[in-house]
Design a protein around this motif. Structure first.
Motif, PDB file in Angstrom:
ATOM      1  N   PRO A 181       0.756  -1.231  -0.134  1.00  0.00           N
ATOM      2  CA  PRO A 181       0.095  -0.100   0.112  1.00  0.00           C
ATOM      3  C   PRO A 181       0.890   1.508   0.002  1.00  0.00           C
ATOM      4  N   ASP A 182       1.956   1.181   0.473  1.00  0.00           N
ATOM      5  CA  ASP A 182       2.891   2.572   0.560  1.00  0.00           C
ATOM      6  C   ASP A 182       3.520   2.813  -0.681  1.00  0.00           C
ATOM      7  N   CYS A 183       3.265   2.039  -1.503  1.00  0.00           N
ATOM      8  CA  CYS A 183       4.059   2.307  -3.108  1.00  0.00           C
ATOM      9  C   CYS A 183       3.176   2.696  -4.186  1.00  0.00           C
ATOM     10  N   PHE A 184       1.805   2.823  -3.507  1.00  0.00           N
ATOM     11  CA  PHE A 184       1.014   3.712  -4.659  1.00  0.00           C
ATOM     12  C   PHE A 184       1.220   5.162  -4.777  1.00  0.00           C
ATOM     13  N   MET A 195       7.898  -1.955  -7.736  1.00  0.00           N
ATOM     14  CA  MET A 195       7.030  -3.003  -7.132  1.00  0.00           C
ATOM     15  C   MET A 195       6.626  -3.955  -7.862  1.00  0.00           C
ATOM     16  N   PHE A 196       6.660  -3.961  -9.296  1.00  0.00           N
ATOM     17  CA  PHE A 196       6.559  -4.941  -9.938  1.00  0.00           C
ATOM     18  C   PHE A 196       7.426  -5.514 -10.820  1.00  0.00           C
ATOM     19  N   THR A 200      12.554  -7.997  -6.249  1.00  0.00           N
ATOM     20  CA  THR A 200      11.639  -7.695  -5.154  1.00  0.00           C
ATOM     21  C   THR A 200      10.178  -7.647  -5.657  1.00  0.00           C
ATOM     22  N   GLY A 201      10.197  -7.080  -6.691  1.00  0.00           N
ATOM     23  CA  GLY A 201       8.573  -6.698  -7.239  1.00  0.00           C
ATOM     24  C   GLY A 201       7.977  -8.050  -7.815  1.00  0.00           C
ATOM     25  N   LEU A 202       8.483  -9.017  -8.409  1.00  0.00           N
ATOM     26  CA  LEU A 202       7.916  -9.918  -9.093  1.00  0.00           C
ATOM     27  C   LEU A 202       7.252 -10.790  -8.141  1.00  0.00           C
ATOM     28  N   PRO A 203       7.492 -11.196  -6.957  1.00  0.00           N
ATOM     29  CA  PRO A 203       6.506 -11.612  -6.000  1.00  0.00           C
ATOM     30  C   PRO A 203       5.276 -10.719  -5.506  1.00  0.00           C
ATOM     31  N   ILE A 204       5.432  -9.483  -5.483  1.00  0.00           N
ATOM     32  CA  ILE A 204       4.361  -8.700  -5.126  1.00  0.00           C
ATOM     33  C   ILE A 204       3.360  -8.861  -6.347  1.00  0.00           C
ATOM     34  N   LEU A 205       3.860  -8.790  -7.474  1.00  0.00           N
ATOM     35  CA  LEU A 205       3.112  -8.944  -8.667  1.00  0.00           C
ATOM     36  C   LEU A 205       2.311 -10.272  -8.681  1.00  0.00           C
ATOM     37  N   TYR A 206       2.910 -11.213  -8.408  1.00  0.00           N
ATOM     38  CA  TYR A 206       2.301 -12.646  -8.267  1.00  0.00           C
ATOM     39  C   TYR A 206       1.278 -12.874  -7.301  1.00  0.00           C
ATOM     40  N   GLN A 207       1.659 -12.095  -6.180  1.00  0.00           N
ATOM     41  CA  GLN A 207       0.465 -12.012  -5.087  1.00  0.00           C
ATOM     42  C   GLN A 207      -0.804 -11.391  -5.534  1.00  0.00           C
ATOM     43  N   ALA A 208      -0.479 -10.305  -6.209  1.00  0.00           N
ATOM     44  CA  ALA A 208      -1.369  -9.379  -6.525  1.00  0.00           C
ATOM     45  C   ALA A 208      -2.453 -10.267  -7.608  1.00  0.00           C
ATOM     46  N   ILE A 209      -1.838 -10.995  -8.449  1.00  0.00           N
ATOM     47  CA  ILE A 209      -2.433 -11.738  -9.368  1.00  0.00           C
ATOM     48  C   ILE A 209      -3.414 -12.852  -8.721  1.00  0.00           C
TER      49      ILE A 209
END
Length: 326
Positions: A181-184, A195-196, A200-209
């Protein structure tokens, strides 16, 4: 052993590489654990003692901000100053530089033998060069060509805004707010590109998907595992993450290229590009070139993958040669 030599360093969170340079050429490369500040400086000092003379210059590159002759090494959680290095090595000239200043300098002398050509000239022409490196973070470096020589411009290219490119991505960006949330950017659907588009970002993208497909909780997976599953088409969510990674990275690089006008080429550097060359095929180029009224301009740009080993060391050496020449 060497009356005139320089020492270059590429400092990571875990390991540090020290290179010995004679007559502008790398002649020896050593690897040490980064450790504490005293351990890091001991590595500099021990290499100096082994050679037996003070280096003329030392250039140390690492991830983190540089200010007033000091770099905050964010991965190693250390503050390293030019004065510290001078005391440890006896060098007349010491420099601390950001890792993507070094990455930019790594392409200063690059030739056609050191690149894979994605589009454009077989040999990178002389001119301003843009370097983008999706690694742990998303690094961007600019090597500006003016008055017959190169200059670097520091920045934080990984923190430009990233937004949905298609309607079916909207829910993924919405779900990402639960993960980072802090990265928007305020209350928009725009978040920091890093963040995507990074390790570091790819795991965040995968979680969002995962969350966007209706899963109640999201599994945390490494970037390597996600890309391995995507390449083998073993996990449709990993395939989706890789597709978004590719298209958004291409688009961001194209946007940055329009800003910088790098007539000397746009270069992908670093581990993700090196180990996952399959990501950078037609879909990547299509996203890079999709620039509305500027699509023709983007198609005219030279786009490469750098194949240089130890690009941080190469860049520190090129920076050193330029600094001493001044």
């Amino acid at each position: 052993m060497r009356d005139h030599w320089n020492l270059v360093a590429d400092i990571g969170g875990t390991n540090t590489r020290l290179g010995v340079v004679s007559n502008g050429k790398l002649t020896d490369l050593r690897k040490y654990p980064t450790g504490s500040l005293s351990q890091l400086l001991d590595a500099f000092h021990s290499l100096r003692d082994e050679i037996g003379t003070d280096p003329r210059a030392v250039v140390a590159a690492g991830a983190g901000p540089v200010q007033n002759g000091m770099i905050r090494l964010t991965n190693a959680q250390l503050d390293l100053s030019e004065a510290d290095i001078a005391r440890a090595t006896g060098a007349q000239h010491t420099f601390v530089i950001n890792d993507f200043t070094a990455a930019a300098w790594s392409v200063a002398e690059i030739t056609g033998d050191n690149v894979e050509v994605l589009q454009g000239d077989e040999t990178p022409p002389m001119g301003t060069r843009l370097v983008v490196g999706p690694g742990t973070g998303l690094g961007v470096g600019s090597l500006l060509y003016s008055d017959g020589r190169f200059h670097t411009a520091s920045g934080e290219g990984g923190h430009v805004g990233l937004s949905p490119r298609h309607e079916d991505e909207v829910e993924i960006f919405r779900a990402a707010r639960q993960v980072a949330p802090d990265c928007f950017f305020d209350d928009t659907l725009t978040l920091e590109a890093e963040m995507f588009l990074s390790g570091t970002g790819l795991p965040i993208l995968y979680q969002a998907i995962q969350l966007a497909t209706g899963q109640a909780t999201a599994e945390t997976r490494s970037a390597k595992d996600i890309l391995d599953d995507a390449r083998g088409a073993w996990d449709p969510l990993a395939v989706r993450a890789a597709q978004m990674f590719t298209s958004h990275l291409g688009a961001v690089m194209g946007d940055l290229a329009v800003v910088m006008m790098p007539t000397g080429g746009v270069f992908l550097v670093g581990g993700v590009a090196e180990k996952n060359r399959w990501l950078f095929a037609d879909a990547f180029k299509d996203a890079f070139n999709a620039g509305g009224r500027f699509s023709e301009l983007r198609r005219s740009m030279n786009l490469y993958v750098s194949e240089q080993d130890e690009f941080g060391i190469v860049g520190a050496n090129n920076f050193c040669k330029s600094a001493l020449a001044r």
